[in-house]
Design an enzyme around this catalytic site. Structure first.
Site, PDB file in Angstrom:
ATOM      1  N   TYR A 177      -8.543  16.696 -14.500  1.00  0.00           N
ATOM      2  CA  TYR A 177      -9.569  17.370 -13.686  1.00  0.00           C
ATOM      3  C   TYR A 177      -8.938  18.457 -12.804  1.00  0.00           C
ATOM      4  CZ  TYR A 177     -13.701  17.567 -10.558  1.00  0.00           C
ATOM      5  OH  TYR A 177     -14.799  17.965  -9.817  1.00  0.00           O
ATOM      6  N   ASN A 236     -21.539  25.044 -13.339  1.00  0.00           N
ATOM      7  CA  ASN A 236     -21.459  23.870 -12.468  1.00  0.00           C
ATOM      8  C   ASN A 236     -21.158  22.587 -13.249  1.00  0.00           C
ATOM      9  OD1 ASN A 236     -22.396  22.073 -10.071  1.00  0.00           O
ATOM     10  ND2 ASN A 236     -23.761  21.516 -11.760  1.00  0.00           N
ATOM     11  N   PRO A 273     -15.791  23.008  -3.880  1.00  0.00           N
ATOM     12  CA  PRO A 273     -16.353  21.948  -3.035  1.00  0.00           C
ATOM     13  C   PRO A 273     -15.309  20.883  -2.715  1.00  0.00           C
ATOM     14  CG  PRO A 273     -17.672  22.281  -5.040  1.00  0.00           C
ATOM     15  CD  PRO A 273     -16.369  22.977  -5.235  1.00  0.00           C
ATOM     16  N   GLY A 274     -15.468  20.281  -1.563  1.00  0.00           N
ATOM     17  CA  GLY A 274     -14.717  19.070  -1.254  1.00  0.00           C
ATOM     18  C   GLY A 274     -15.493  17.877  -1.785  1.00  0.00           C
ATOM     19  N   TYR A 275     -15.414  16.762  -1.092  1.00  0.00           N
ATOM     20  CA  TYR A 275     -16.103  15.537  -1.532  1.00  0.00           C
ATOM     21  C   TYR A 275     -17.558  15.578  -1.045  1.00  0.00           C
ATOM     22  CZ  TYR A 275     -11.904  13.553  -3.493  1.00  0.00           C
ATOM     23  OH  TYR A 275     -10.816  13.341  -4.289  1.00  0.00           O
ATOM     24  N   ILE A 305     -25.063  18.379  -7.511  1.00  0.00           N
ATOM     25  CA  ILE A 305     -24.887  19.700  -6.900  1.00  0.00           C
ATOM     26  C   ILE A 305     -25.692  20.733  -7.691  1.00  0.00           C
ATOM     27  CG2 ILE A 305     -23.201  21.544  -6.473  1.00  0.00           C
ATOM     28  CD1 ILE A 305     -21.103  19.403  -5.866  1.00  0.00           C
ATOM     29  N   GLY A 312      -4.437  10.607  -9.809  1.00  0.00           N
ATOM     30  CA  GLY A 312      -5.354  10.076 -10.829  1.00  0.00           C
ATOM     31  C   GLY A 312      -6.226  11.127 -11.490  1.00  0.00           C
ATOM     32  N   THR A 330     -15.719  13.808 -14.924  1.00  0.00           N
ATOM     33  CA  THR A 330     -14.411  13.230 -14.568  1.00  0.00           C
ATOM     34  C   THR A 330     -14.045  12.148 -15.580  1.00  0.00           C
ATOM     35  OG1 THR A 330     -15.513  11.652 -13.100  1.00  0.00           O
ATOM     36  CG2 THR A 330     -14.541  13.591 -12.053  1.00  0.00           C
TER      37      THR A 330
HETATM   38  N1  CAA Z   1      -1.412   8.724  -3.296  1.00  0.00           N
HETATM   39  C1  CAA Z   1      -0.410   7.862  -3.534  1.00  0.00           C
HETATM   40  N2  CAA Z   1      -0.599   6.668  -4.082  1.00  0.00           N
HETATM   41  C2  CAA Z   1      -1.844   6.314  -4.379  1.00  0.00           C
HETATM   42  C3  CAA Z   1      -2.937   7.162  -4.144  1.00  0.00           C
HETATM   43  C4  CAA Z   1      -2.677   8.403  -3.569  1.00  0.00           C
HETATM   44  N3  CAA Z   1      -3.652   9.282  -3.292  1.00  0.00           N
HETATM   45  N4  CAA Z   1      -4.060   6.550  -4.564  1.00  0.00           N
HETATM   46  C5  CAA Z   1      -3.682   5.349  -5.034  1.00  0.00           C
HETATM   47  N5  CAA Z   1      -2.338   5.208  -4.922  1.00  0.00           N
HETATM   48  C6  CAA Z   1      -1.523   4.044  -5.277  1.00  0.00           C
HETATM   49  C7  CAA Z   1      -2.163   2.790  -4.761  1.00  0.00           C
HETATM   50  O1  CAA Z   1      -1.812   2.588  -3.410  1.00  0.00           O
HETATM   51  C8  CAA Z   1      -1.593   1.748  -5.686  1.00  0.00           C
HETATM   52  O2  CAA Z   1      -0.277   1.489  -5.307  1.00  0.00           O
HETATM   53  P1  CAA Z   1       0.289  -0.026  -5.348  1.00  0.00           P
HETATM   54  O3  CAA Z   1       0.113  -0.469  -6.769  1.00  0.00           O
HETATM   55  O4  CAA Z   1       1.703   0.130  -4.910  1.00  0.00           O
HETATM   56  O5  CAA Z   1      -0.576  -0.794  -4.385  1.00  0.00           O
HETATM   57  C9  CAA Z   1      -1.499   2.488  -7.017  1.00  0.00           C
HETATM   58  O6  CAA Z   1      -1.512   3.877  -6.692  1.00  0.00           O
HETATM   59  C10 CAA Z   1      -2.628   2.173  -7.943  1.00  0.00           C
HETATM   60  O7  CAA Z   1      -3.874   2.519  -7.276  1.00  0.00           O
HETATM   61  P2  CAA Z   1      -5.237   1.988  -7.807  1.00  0.00           P
HETATM   62  O8  CAA Z   1      -5.329   0.510  -7.574  1.00  0.00           O
HETATM   63  O9  CAA Z   1      -6.358   2.812  -7.252  1.00  0.00           O
HETATM   64  O10 CAA Z   1      -5.041   2.250  -9.367  1.00  0.00           O
HETATM   65  P3  CAA Z   1      -6.059   2.190 -10.526  1.00  0.00           P
HETATM   66  O11 CAA Z   1      -5.280   2.397 -11.779  1.00  0.00           O
HETATM   67  O12 CAA Z   1      -6.977   1.028 -10.390  1.00  0.00           O
HETATM   68  O13 CAA Z   1      -6.991   3.481 -10.241  1.00  0.00           O
HETATM   69  C11 CAA Z   1      -7.545   5.728  -9.993  1.00  0.00           C
HETATM   70  C12 CAA Z   1      -6.440   4.760 -10.271  1.00  0.00           C
HETATM   71  C13 CAA Z   1      -8.618   5.622 -11.098  1.00  0.00           C
HETATM   72  C14 CAA Z   1      -6.944   7.098 -10.039  1.00  0.00           C
HETATM   73  C15 CAA Z   1      -8.206   5.438  -8.622  1.00  0.00           C
HETATM   74  O14 CAA Z   1      -7.197   5.439  -7.644  1.00  0.00           O
HETATM   75  C16 CAA Z   1      -9.228   6.476  -8.251  1.00  0.00           C
HETATM   76  O15 CAA Z   1     -10.356   6.477  -8.726  1.00  0.00           O
HETATM   77  N6  CAA Z   1      -8.852   7.404  -7.351  1.00  0.00           N
HETATM   78  C17 CAA Z   1      -9.754   8.455  -6.875  1.00  0.00           C
HETATM   79  C18 CAA Z   1      -9.588   9.694  -7.675  1.00  0.00           C
HETATM   80  C19 CAA Z   1     -10.490  10.733  -7.071  1.00  0.00           C
HETATM   81  O16 CAA Z   1     -10.414  11.091  -5.895  1.00  0.00           O
HETATM   82  N7  CAA Z   1     -11.398  11.274  -7.886  1.00  0.00           N
HETATM   83  C20 CAA Z   1     -12.313  12.251  -7.381  1.00  0.00           C
HETATM   84  C21 CAA Z   1     -13.608  12.101  -8.112  1.00  0.00           C
HETATM   85  S1  CAA Z   1     -14.874  13.127  -7.393  1.00  0.00           S
HETATM   86  C22 CAA Z   1     -14.444  14.636  -7.866  1.00  0.00           C
HETATM   87  O17 CAA Z   1     -13.545  14.873  -8.608  1.00  0.00           O
HETATM   88  C23 CAA Z   1     -15.280  15.744  -7.276  1.00  0.00           C
HETATM   89  C24 CAA Z   1     -14.454  16.758  -6.631  1.00  0.00           C
HETATM   90  O18 CAA Z   1     -14.262  17.835  -7.184  1.00  0.00           O
HETATM   91  C25 CAA Z   1     -13.923  16.499  -5.274  1.00  0.00           C
END
Ligand code: CAA
Length: 240
Positions: free
Chosen positions: A147, A82, A177-179, A14, A143, A86
């Site tokens: 952040y 900016n 921003p969103g995704y 970005i 997660g 993460t």
């Molecule tokens: N809500 C509820 N439960 C959730 C969930 C959610 N949003 N996401 C995952 N879970 C649950 C899963 O279903 C799973 O449940 P079960 O064990 O019962 O099946 C459990 O949580 C574990 O999930 P993961 O297998 O994904 O767990 P992990 O430890 O391997 O990974 C994590 C965890 C690293 C947080 C991973 O889920 C992840 O990367 N999530 C995305 C986080 C995200 O959106 N980051 C944004 C980055 S981009 C950014 O930040 C830019 C911006 O400004 C938008």
């Protein structure tokens, strides 16, 4: 008059799109970067935009870096905070350094850059600060306690500093921003990302240029009455 801008994390993602959008507006842009020398060199050669290296999470490095820019390029009129990182993980797995790194860079970076550049803007009676927040600072995200807290902090920081700059010709705004289709979002596991995209009403990831156009507007002369605001650019994913 040519304005001078610093875009932190301005050589990639970005930030790169923001640097180019400000350059297109006739601004003299300096891109700050934190790590990737090769990418920064390639960026400078391709765009003609100078790149300066320092860690925005390091207070003294920001003061020194901004002093160098002032000396070599000119007084800084525009700062776009900016740079961001993460260290995603559920709370159970998140280490203290995952917390600390994200707070230091994402939120601390805004403070450090403002300390370096805001006083000069006030003195000269004109300035623009645009802080890149996030949908995840508005809505939270599984997660991302580190952040989300840092980005949410950016939104509070923006509103507080806007009040200090208002009478001095210095506006302070945020974009949430969103995704967006950058490397940072590409690092989200594919199955997780698929579920996230399914919840975006516009039906796709955003593009870096769509954020950059919002930043360019907030940095323009036309935006003098816009301060303390947050512009959400997220495809309708979170209506705030
Ligand atoms: N809500 C509820 N439960 C959730 C969930 C959610 N949003 N996401 C995952 N879970 C649950 C899963 O279903 C799973 O449940 P079960 O064990 O019962 O099946 C459990 O949580 C574990 O999930 P993961 O297998 O994904 O767990 P992990 O430890 O391997 O990974 C994590 C965890 C690293 C947080 C991973 O889920 C992840 O990367 N999530 C995305 C986080 C995200 O959106 N980051 C944004 C980055 S981009 C950014 O930040 C830019 C911006 O400004 C938008």
């Amino acid at each position: 008059m040519t304005r001078v801008a610093i875009v932190t994390g301005g050589s990639r993602g970005i930030g790169e799109a923001i640097s180019l959008a400000l350059k297109d507006m006739g601004v003299t842009v300096v891109a700050n970067y934190g790590g990737n020398d090769e990418k920064a060199r390639e960026f400078s050669e391709r765009t003609g935009i100078k790149a300066f290296k320092w860690d925005v999470g390091d207070h003294q490095a920001c003061l020194d870096g901004c002093a160098r820019v002032t000396e070599e390029v000119g007084p800084v009129d525009i700062v776009v905070n900016n740079a961001g990182i993460t260290r995603d993980g559920t709370l159970a797995r998140m280490s203290h350094s995952d917390w600390d790194d994200v707070m230091r860079v994402n939120l601390g970076g805004c403070f450090n850059m403002a300390k370096a550049c805001f006083p000069g803007m006030v003195e000269r009676g004109w300035g623009r600060i645009v802080n890149i927040g996030s949908i995840n600072g508005q809505a939270g995200q599984y997660g991302q306690v580190n952040y989300a807290a840092a980005k949410s902090g950016i939104h509070g920081f923006t509103k507080a500093l806007a009040q200090e700059g208002a009478k001095k010709g210095v506006t302070v705004n945020a974009i949430a921003p969103g995704y967006i289709d950058t490397d940072m979002v590409a690092a989200v596991p594919a199955a997780v990302l698929e579920k996230i995209v399914a919840k975006i009403p516009v039906g796709r990831l955003g593009h870096a240029e769509e954020i950059a156009r919002g930043v360019a507007f907030l940095c323009s002369e036309d935006a003098g009455f816009v301060t303390g605001s947050t512009m959400s650019i997220n495809g309708g994913q979170h209506m705030y």
